[in-house]
Design an enzyme around this catalytic site. Structure first.
Site: not given
Length: 300
Positions: A48, A136, A164, A206
């Site tokens: 992001t 992740y 994540k 998250i």
């Protein structure tokens, strides 16, 4: 070591000036906005945050600004890279600057085997002794899915404390939760699947949405963690229009458009990403109205 990584984290956007430089004043403003919303920890320089196009020379200032504006919230820096040496070096540097953890995406493009993934995370951990690592898994971006069997091997590394999980596969999420070792955490990486993930064993989220509506997103996650399913569902349904609208184009294109609408930053992105289409902006404005029940949130 893992308890502080439960609850709501926000994957922070990285604002840019009109000339394409990192806009640190706007970034600080965004961090203050998110912190004021009551989030549990902060994640700069993830996908992001357009980390793939952030220059190495720009990273220190972003990490330092986040730490300075965090008001004591843990800061987990995105340090993933498809080159293991580079990921290790960035993780070591984040630790030296004071980060409390690292978010390490699985290597993209290379498509390593499970043995390669284990070796990758071992090298990253070795470069930053004692630093907690959140693995992740986002196969839509990396082209590689970390299966529960492979994740079980990553859990053997004591520094890998959480995952994540952004596969979008609820069956896989449920199986990860079923096999979750004591002391490890499962975190949702998708706003729209956060409640479903928490229902099967995730400890938090998250979030992308948390950049825009941190208070409401935090309230949803808190309600779910406290067992108040009715309130969590009410908030999920209220926020769902904006959750969906934020992904009608590649993240963070729509997010930047909303942040501009709220006066938090400009909507500039770094190529190959370009600003949102007019139709996306219209949908985002409508979704923001729905998700805030007709009023825009206050911004610091």
């Amino acid at each position: 070591m893992t308890l502080e990584f439960s609850g709501l984290a926000v994957a922070l956007a990285t604002p840019f000036t009109a000339s394409g430089e990192v806009d640190l004043p706007a970034f600080r403003k965004l961090v203050r906005h998110v912190v004021a919303g009551g989030v549990d920890f902060l994640v700069p320089l993830g996908s992001t945050g357009e980390a793939a196009t952030i220059l190495e020379a720009e990273r220190d200032a972003i990490i330092t600004a986040c730490l300075e504006e965090s008001s004591g919230r843990p800061v987990v820096v995105g340090t993933g890279h498809n080159a293991t040496r580079q990921a290790a070096a960035m993780t070591k540097r984040a630790q030296a600057l004071g980060a409390q953890g690292a978010l390490v995406v699985t290597p993209y493009y290379n498509k390593p085997t499970p043995a390669g993934l284990v070796a990758h995370f071992a090298a990253v951990a070795e470069a930053a002794p004692g630093l907690p690592i959140i693995a992740y898994n986002v196969p839509g971006r990396t082209g590689l899915n970390v299966t529960p069997a492979t994740l079980a091997r990553l859990w053997e590394n004591p520094q890998v404390v959480a995952v994540k999980e952004s596969s979008g596969n609820l069956a896989q999420i449920g199986e990860i939760a079923r096999q979750l070792p004591k002391g490890k955490l499962l975190l949702s990486g998708d706003d729209n699947l956060a409640l479903a993930s928490m229902a099967v064993g995730a400890s938090g989220l998250i979030s992308v949405l948390g950049n825009v509506l941190p208070r409401e997103t935090a309230a949803m996650i808190a309600a779910a963690r406290q067992g108040n399913g009715a309130e969590a569902l009410r908030l999920h349904q209220q926020l769902l229009p904006l959750m969906d609208a934020l992904f009608v184009e590649s993240n963070p294109i729509p997010l930047k458009a909303v942040l501009k609408l709220l006066g938090l930053c400009e909507d500039g992105l770094r190529l190959p990403l370009v600003p949102a289409e007019p139709a996306t902006r219209t949908r985002l404005a409508e979704a923001l109205c729905l998700s805030t029940e007709g009023t825009f949130p206050g911004v610091m």
